[in-house]
Design a protein around this motif. Structure first.
Motif, PDB file in Angstrom:
ATOM      1  N   LEU A 169       0.855  -1.180   0.000  1.00  0.00           N
ATOM      2  CA  LEU A 169       0.000   0.000   0.000  1.00  0.00           C
ATOM      3  C   LEU A 169       0.895   1.235   0.000  1.00  0.00           C
TER       4      LEU A 169
ATOM      5  N   LEU B 258      -5.872  -3.204   4.094  1.00  0.00           N
ATOM      6  CA  LEU B 258      -5.060  -4.212   3.396  1.00  0.00           C
ATOM      7  C   LEU B 258      -5.765  -5.571   3.373  1.00  0.00           C
TER       8      LEU B 258
ATOM      9  N   TYR C 222      -9.023   6.529   0.939  1.00  0.00           N
ATOM     10  CA  TYR C 222      -8.333   5.278   0.570  1.00  0.00           C
ATOM     11  C   TYR C 222      -9.143   4.503  -0.477  1.00  0.00           C
TER      12      TYR C 222
ATOM     13  N   TYR D   8      -8.359   3.769  -4.459  1.00  0.00           N
ATOM     14  CA  TYR D   8      -8.270   2.374  -4.913  1.00  0.00           C
ATOM     15  C   TYR D   8      -9.233   2.108  -6.064  1.00  0.00           C
TER      16      TYR D   8
END
Length: 343
Positions: A3, A59, A130, A134
């Motif tokens: 990441l 994650l 985040y 993504y």
């Protein structure tokens, strides 16, 4: 799974701590005499630890549900993780502060709920950033993969079309040569073979380069027409009217030849009713091929192989589409010319 969020953490942790302390705890700390910098340092440690735990959940969610189609399940996993972990973390820190009187006062049940709510409220925008990044990366990957697959498909179709052009042209030429031999036109047959070898050499070499100058293409077309006129004589006429400044412009090899071949293939060609093909350039920087329409009565439904070939090449080159205009008496195709690259 790696990441890459170093800069997001370096900027996000101090910013979230600053905004959180200023919005939610500045007044109560001033009431109890605590300086802002001390509250900020404690908050920085808490946010760093909570960010790390939340990041671990991100994650894990991406390992379990990595694809774009699995986004709903990934978001649900993250939401549950953030709510449970943040609640547990804030409940634990509040309990420690309460029993140790770290801030100099006991926590009421309402204070426990307040601290948990503040933690969840601060985690939500971070989690959204985040996931948004993504999703964008996944979309970009999917888009480029789809474009690459589309390009590979078009390339495969184009190669197939190219391989069909050369045998088709050769068989027609051999039929014409057979007629010359049977009519005992030896000198004409020899000249035809010489022209045929030159034209076929061009056909073979055309696959080695994506673009060729209009001047070279027209030279080839003239040689190609000379072969056809051996067969059709006065039944076929070619008129070329091209601006001199457009001769250095480029186009995919065999483009004009395919249009000429298309005209001959689908129309009657005879001395009584000549097929007239005109090749011109226009103000919009197109090469325009026009022929009079006199369809063969026994012609089968056209599969437009030649036009499909040209259109596929222009799509691969990311160029404008070809334009087809047809009336009862005329058929016309406009093909964009490509400006030559500067040396």
């Amino acid at each position: 799974m790696y990441l890459n969020d170093r800069w997001l953490r370096l900027a996000g942790i101090p910013l979230i701590t600053l905004l959180g302390d200023w919005i939610f705890y500045d007044e109560i700390n001033r009431q109890h005499g605590w300086p802002f910098w001390f509250d900020y340092l404690v908050g920085l440690a808490e946010v760093s630890l909570l960010w790390t735990i939340s990041r671990f959940g991100i994650l894990q969610s991406r390992r379990r549900y990595p694809t774009l189609s699995q986004s709903p399940r990934r978001v649900v996993f993250q939401a549950l993780w953030f709510i449970l972990i943040t609640s547990a973390f804030r409940l634990t820190t509040s309990f420690i502060y309460d029993i140790t009187l770290f801030w100099g006062y006991h926590y009421t049940p309402l204070r426990y709920l307040y601290n948990i709510a503040v933690g969840v409220f601060c985690v939500i925008p971070v989690a959204a950033i985040y996931e948004g990044l993504y999703l964008y990366q996944q979309w970009r990957t999917s888009y480029h993969e789809a474009q690459e697959l589309k390009k590979m498909t078009l390339q495969s179709q184009l190669e197939s079309l190219r391989e069909q052009v050369k045998p088709h042209f050769l068989f027609n030429s051999l039929n014409t040569l057979q007629g010359l031999v049977m009519e005992d036109e030896k000198e004409q047959a020899v000249q035809f073979i010489i022209n045929l070898s030159q034209v076929y050499r061009y056909l073979l070499q055309s696959n080695e380069q994506p673009l060729i100058t209009l001047e070279s293409e027209l030279s080839f077309v003239r040689a190609y027409i000379s072969l056809l006129k051996t067969r059709f004589e006065q039944g076929l006429a070619l008129h070329i009217d091209v601006d001199a400044d457009k001769l250095a412009y480029t186009l995919p090899p065999l483009t004009v030849q395919l249009l000429v071949e298309n005209a001959v293939k689908h129309n009657r060609v005879s001395t009584a009713s000549p097929l007239i093909i005109r090749i011109q350039t226009d103000a919009a920087r197109n090469i325009v091929v026009t022929n009079n329409r006199q369809p063969k009565q026994s012609t089968l439904l056209s599969n437009r192989m030649g036009l499909s070939n040209i259109a596929a090449r222009y799509r691969l080159l990311n160029q404008p589409d070809i334009i087809i205009h047809q009336t009862d008496t005329m058929f016309q195709v406009s093909v964009p010319l490509i400006k030559p690259a500067l040396p």
